[in-house]
Design an enzyme around this catalytic site. Structure first.
Site, PDB file in Angstrom:
ATOM      1  N   PRO A  11       1.970  -9.899  -1.479  1.00 59.10           N
ATOM      2  CA  PRO A  11       2.924 -11.005  -1.474  1.00 59.10           C
ATOM      3  C   PRO A  11       4.366 -10.572  -1.248  1.00 59.10           C
ATOM      4  CG  PRO A  11       2.126 -10.581  -3.698  1.00 59.10           C
ATOM      5  CD  PRO A  11       1.262  -9.785  -2.765  1.00 59.10           C
ATOM      6  N   ASN A  12       5.046 -11.420  -0.497  1.00 61.63           N
ATOM      7  CA  ASN A  12       6.488 -11.300  -0.209  1.00 61.63           C
ATOM      8  C   ASN A  12       6.827 -10.195   0.788  1.00 61.63           C
ATOM      9  OD1 ASN A  12       7.362 -13.442  -2.019  1.00 61.63           O
ATOM     10  ND2 ASN A  12       6.694 -12.081  -3.654  1.00 61.63           N
ATOM     11  N   ASN A  75      -0.520  -1.745   0.054  1.00 66.66           N
ATOM     12  CA  ASN A  75       0.707  -2.060  -0.677  1.00 66.66           C
ATOM     13  C   ASN A  75       0.497  -3.470  -1.216  1.00 66.66           C
ATOM     14  OD1 ASN A  75       3.142  -2.675  -1.760  1.00 66.66           O
ATOM     15  ND2 ASN A  75       4.369  -2.170   0.047  1.00 66.66           N
ATOM     16  N   ALA A  78       3.539  -7.290  -5.746  1.00 62.92           N
ATOM     17  CA  ALA A  78       3.521  -7.567  -7.190  1.00 62.92           C
ATOM     18  C   ALA A  78       2.102  -7.593  -7.766  1.00 62.92           C
ATOM     19  CB  ALA A  78       4.228  -8.888  -7.471  1.00 62.92           C
ATOM     20  N   ASP A  88     -10.956  -4.395  -8.925  1.00 66.55           N
ATOM     21  CA  ASP A  88     -12.420  -4.413  -8.863  1.00 66.55           C
ATOM     22  C   ASP A  88     -12.909  -4.342  -7.416  1.00 66.55           C
ATOM     23  OD1 ASP A  88     -12.716  -4.438 -11.578  1.00 66.55           O
ATOM     24  OD2 ASP A  88     -13.141  -6.582 -11.740  1.00 66.55           O
ATOM     25  N   GLU A  99      -2.556   4.242  -1.929  1.00 62.42           N
ATOM     26  CA  GLU A  99      -1.623   3.210  -2.404  1.00 62.42           C
ATOM     27  C   GLU A  99      -0.221   3.553  -1.922  1.00 62.42           C
ATOM     28  OE1 GLU A  99      -1.537   2.971  -6.658  1.00 62.42           O
ATOM     29  OE2 GLU A  99       0.095   1.509  -6.684  1.00 62.42           O
ATOM     30  N   HIS A 101       3.999   2.218  -1.766  1.00 61.28           N
ATOM     31  CA  HIS A 101       5.094   1.308  -2.089  1.00 61.28           C
ATOM     32  C   HIS A 101       6.336   1.772  -1.357  1.00 61.28           C
ATOM     33  CE1 HIS A 101       2.713  -0.581  -5.165  1.00 61.28           C
ATOM     34  NE2 HIS A 101       2.337   0.626  -5.528  1.00 61.28           N
ATOM     35  N   LEU A 102       7.075   0.820  -0.844  1.00 57.20           N
ATOM     36  CA  LEU A 102       8.315   1.162  -0.146  1.00 57.20           C
ATOM     37  C   LEU A 102       9.317   1.766  -1.123  1.00 57.20           C
ATOM     38  CD1 LEU A 102       8.350  -2.171   1.782  1.00 57.20           C
ATOM     39  CD2 LEU A 102       8.237   0.064   2.904  1.00 57.20           C
ATOM     40  N   SER A 103       9.428   1.119  -2.277  1.00 58.91           N
ATOM     41  CA  SER A 103      10.389   1.577  -3.292  1.00 58.91           C
ATOM     42  C   SER A 103       9.706   2.552  -4.247  1.00 58.91           C
ATOM     43  CB  SER A 103      10.932   0.368  -4.067  1.00 58.91           C
ATOM     44  OG  SER A 103       9.888  -0.274  -4.786  1.00 58.91           O
ATOM     45  N   ARG A 112       6.964  -2.474 -13.574  1.00 57.61           N
ATOM     46  CA  ARG A 112       6.464  -1.964 -12.285  1.00 57.61           C
ATOM     47  C   ARG A 112       5.835  -0.576 -12.408  1.00 57.61           C
ATOM     48  NH1 ARG A 112       8.677  -5.636  -8.482  1.00 57.61           N
ATOM     49  NH2 ARG A 112      10.617  -6.491  -9.274  1.00 57.61           N
TER      50      ARG A 112
HETATM   51  C1  DQA Z   1       6.481  -2.969  -3.789  1.00 59.71           C
HETATM   52  C2  DQA Z   1       6.890  -2.759  -5.262  1.00 59.71           C
HETATM   53  C3  DQA Z   1       6.405  -3.909  -6.118  1.00 59.71           C
HETATM   54  O1  DQA Z   1       6.794  -3.712  -7.479  1.00 59.71           O
HETATM   55  C4  DQA Z   1       6.998  -5.217  -5.646  1.00 59.71           C
HETATM   56  O2  DQA Z   1       6.488  -6.288  -6.392  1.00 59.71           O
HETATM   57  C5  DQA Z   1       6.793  -5.439  -4.180  1.00 59.71           C
HETATM   58  C6  DQA Z   1       6.947  -4.311  -3.268  1.00 59.71           C
HETATM   59  C7  DQA Z   1       7.076  -1.884  -2.877  1.00 59.71           C
HETATM   60  O3  DQA Z   1       6.595  -1.749  -1.735  1.00 59.71           O
HETATM   61  O4  DQA Z   1       8.039  -1.192  -3.247  1.00 59.71           O
HETATM   62  O5  DQA Z   1       6.585  -6.552  -3.737  1.00 59.71           O
HETATM   63  O6  DQA Z   1       5.070  -2.885  -3.710  1.00 59.71           O
END
Ligand code: DQA
Length: 150
Positions: A11-12, A75, A78, A88, A99, A101-103, A112
């Site tokens: 999401p997002n 990725n 949230a 699961d 896995e 994550h950008l951040s 987080r």
């Molecule tokens: C994220 C980190 C998550 O905590 C956050 O909710 C995201 C992006 C990242 O790529 O850094 O939507 O997965």
């Protein structure tokens, strides 16, 4: 036919480029997609690159990848921090999972720091922005080659 690496975005992440650029950078999801295509192609893989804001859709895509993909990059946005359903689904996959994550989620809010996805992942890459996706493709391709060589 080239083997496929499936890349799932939660999401997002469709808002990349405009969403909190000080955290997530200026690259858009399309930029990331192009970057992944290039990297995967150079290593002899095809990419299926998807994004959804819906948990169930992500679960269905993981189930699909279980049958069809050589490996999976996730990725989960949230949902990383909340989704037992996604965990699961990932645990049902026998293919390697990375896995991403950008951040750097460990430099951010405590909520987080916990990831449900990590339990199913061979490894985790975070904090390198879009480069992390390329590193994940490289890690998967190397793992797959090692597994093939026995
Ligand atoms: C994220 C980190 C998550 O905590 C956050 O909710 C995201 C992006 C990242 O790529 O850094 O939507 O997965």
């Amino acid at each position: 036919m080239a083997q496929t690496i499936q890349i799932l975005n939660g999401p997002n992440l469709n808002l990349l480029g405009t969403r909190e650029p000080e955290i997530y950078g200026s690259e858009t999801l399309d930029d990331l997609h192009a970057r992944c295509e290039r990297k995967a192609k150079a290593l002899g893989y095809e990419v299926v690159f998807r994004q959804s804001n819906h948990e169930g859709e992500l679960v269905s895509w993981v189930q699909e990848a279980r049958e069809r993909a050589a490996g999976l990059i996730v990725n989960a946005g949230a949902f990383t921090h909340t989704s037992v359903a996604l965990l699961d689904a990932l645990l049902s996959c026998s293919v390697p999972i990375v896995e991403v994550h950008l951040s750097n989620i460990f430099r951010r809010e405590p909520f987080r720091h916990r990831s449900y996805v990590s339990k199913a992942a061979k490894g985790v890459i975070c904090g390198f922005g879009g480069l992390g996706y390329e590193l994940a493709i490289e890690a998967l391709a190397t793992s797959l080659a090692e597994a093939k060589a026995g």
